[in-house]
Design a protein around this motif. Structure first.
Motif, mmCIF file in Angstrom:
data_model
loop_
_atom_site.group_PDB
_atom_site.id
_atom_site.type_symbol
_atom_site.label_atom_id
_atom_site.label_comp_id
_atom_site.label_asym_id
_atom_site.label_seq_id
_atom_site.Cartn_x
_atom_site.Cartn_y
_atom_site.Cartn_z
ATOM 1 N N ILE A 90 25.265 -22.049 1.996
ATOM 2 C CA ILE A 90 24.770 -21.109 0.986
ATOM 3 C C ILE A 90 25.379 -21.439 -0.374
ATOM 4 O O ILE A 90 24.671 -21.539 -1.381
ATOM 5 C CB ILE A 90 25.108 -19.660 1.400
ATOM 6 N N ARG A 91 26.684 -21.634 -0.400
ATOM 7 C CA ARG A 91 27.352 -21.946 -1.678
ATOM 8 C C ARG A 91 26.882 -23.289 -2.218
ATOM 9 O O ARG A 91 26.637 -23.436 -3.418
ATOM 10 C CB ARG A 91 28.865 -21.930 -1.479
ATOM 11 N N ALA A 127 24.860 -12.004 1.715
ATOM 12 C CA ALA A 127 24.758 -13.171 0.847
ATOM 13 C C ALA A 127 23.600 -12.961 -0.118
ATOM 14 O O ALA A 127 22.780 -12.048 0.045
ATOM 15 C CB ALA A 127 24.538 -14.435 1.679
ATOM 16 N N ALA A 165 27.807 -20.206 5.583
ATOM 17 C CA ALA A 165 28.309 -19.760 4.280
ATOM 18 C C ALA A 165 28.561 -20.950 3.355
ATOM 19 O O ALA A 165 28.279 -20.888 2.146
ATOM 20 C CB ALA A 165 29.593 -18.952 4.465
ATOM 21 N N GLY A 221 23.587 -23.138 -4.079
ATOM 22 C CA GLY A 221 23.473 -22.308 -5.276
ATOM 23 C C GLY A 221 23.472 -20.820 -5.017
ATOM 24 O O GLY A 221 23.298 -20.029 -5.955
ATOM 25 N N GLY A 222 23.675 -20.404 -3.763
ATOM 26 C CA GLY A 222 23.796 -18.993 -3.448
ATOM 27 C C GLY A 222 25.248 -18.569 -3.415
ATOM 28 O O GLY A 222 26.153 -19.323 -3.793
ATOM 29 N N GLN A 223 25.499 -17.363 -2.932
ATOM 30 C CA GLN A 223 26.869 -16.864 -2.858
ATOM 31 C C GLN A 223 27.010 -15.843 -1.738
ATOM 32 O O GLN A 223 26.041 -15.206 -1.332
ATOM 33 C CB GLN A 223 27.276 -16.207 -4.175
ATOM 34 N N LEU A 224 28.228 -15.728 -1.228
ATOM 35 C CA LEU A 224 28.561 -14.657 -0.299
ATOM 36 C C LEU A 224 29.009 -13.446 -1.110
ATOM 37 O O LEU A 224 29.726 -13.589 -2.110
ATOM 38 C CB LEU A 224 29.680 -15.088 0.652
ATOM 39 N N LEU A 225 28.577 -12.262 -0.684
ATOM 40 C CA LEU A 225 28.907 -11.027 -1.386
ATOM 41 C C LEU A 225 30.022 -10.320 -0.618
ATOM 42 O O LEU A 225 29.784 -9.469 0.237
ATOM 43 C CB LEU A 225 27.669 -10.131 -1.499
ATOM 44 N N PRO A 233 19.849 -18.137 -4.742
ATOM 45 C CA PRO A 233 20.005 -18.498 -6.161
ATOM 46 C C PRO A 233 19.347 -17.521 -7.124
ATOM 47 O O PRO A 233 19.806 -17.348 -8.253
ATOM 48 C CB PRO A 233 19.344 -19.875 -6.244
ATOM 49 N N GLU A 282 33.699 -10.500 1.783
ATOM 50 C CA GLU A 282 34.161 -11.189 2.983
ATOM 51 C C GLU A 282 33.366 -10.748 4.208
ATOM 52 O O GLU A 282 32.904 -9.603 4.274
ATOM 53 C CB GLU A 282 35.642 -10.902 3.217
#
Length: 242
Positions: free
Chosen positions: A89-90, A112, A86, A93-97, A115, A99
């Motif tokens: 990923i951040r 997740a 995780a 440039g990505g993100q967790l959707l 980008p 928790e």
């Protein structure tokens, strides 16, 4: 047990798929007839039903908790250390959707997005390591990322999983292609789950008979003959003949 084959699913290997559906009973009828699946209830597994092929797990059908959520198939990549993944990923440039969710003794799941917004899952195994059957008719065979930025995808996913994912010597079961190769240019970037079948034409006939439709007719790829279908609730998936 097949579910304990954790060594088969090192970090970044596609290890599981599920479908978020409005009606899992209808999903059981559709996919049970299409792929020969049977099903078992697992209340600890988020209220999902687990699809079995030859008695081994191959997928899950999950009831949508919110009607605004998409009706969609999602691929999960193995994440032995979900927290570390995780973080990468951040950083990329990505993100967790939301928790991560602990699913009883089976493992921990997270969603997740890369980008470009393509959504995928992460699976940190407990009792359930992943597919008990794959690479045979009626089970997972491939996942393709359709992207507008192939070089960016190479960088993000290669860095994420510490591997060369695309091109010569790439990790099996996972590829990428420009959106416009198969879909209209306005289609958002996304992952497309492929199920192996004996004959694509026969599978597509069954899709239509069961109330689904053919989205993209059969076409040749480097990994097999592929067609894209939509089930009777609107979830897209591909069938693949090798």
């Amino acid at each position: 047990m097949a579910e304990n084959r954790a060594s088969a699913y090192t970090e970044g290997v596609p290890c599981w798929v599920d479908a978020q559906l409005p009606d899992t009973a209808a999903g059981r009828r559709f996919y049970g007839e299409l792929f020969g699946w049977t099903f078992e209830e697992r209340e600890a597994y988020g209220g999902s039903v687990v699809a079995l092929l030859e008695g081994e797990p191959v997928a899950a059908l999950t009831p949508k908790s919110d009607g605004r959520m998409p009706t969609v198939w999602t691929v999960y990549f193995a994440a032995p250390d979900l927290g570390a993944l995780a973080g990468r990923i951040r950083a990329g440039g990505g993100q967790l959707l939301g928790e991560p969710r602990q699913l009883g003794p089976y493992g921990t799941a997270a969603l997740a997005a890369g980008p470009e917004g393509a959504v995928f899952g992460l699976w940190q195994p407990g009792r359930h390591a992943g597919f008990g059957r794959r690479h045979r008719p009626g089970s997972f065979g491939w996942v393709q990322l359709y992207t507008r930025d192939t070089e960016g995808a190479n960088t993000f996913y290669g860095g994420l999983f510490h591997a060369a994912l695309f091109g010569p010597g790439a990790r099996p079961d996972f590829g990428r292609a420009p959106v416009g190769d198969v879909f209209p240019a306005e289609m958002p970037p996304h992952f497309l789950v492929h199920f192996l079948v004996e004959e694509a034409a026969t599978a597509l006939d069954a899709v239509v008979r069961l109330g689904g439709r053919v989205q993209v007719p059969p076409f040749e790829t480097s990994y097999g003959k592929v067609a894209v279908a939509v089930d009777d609730q609107g979830a897209s998936f591909a069938v693949m003949e090798r």
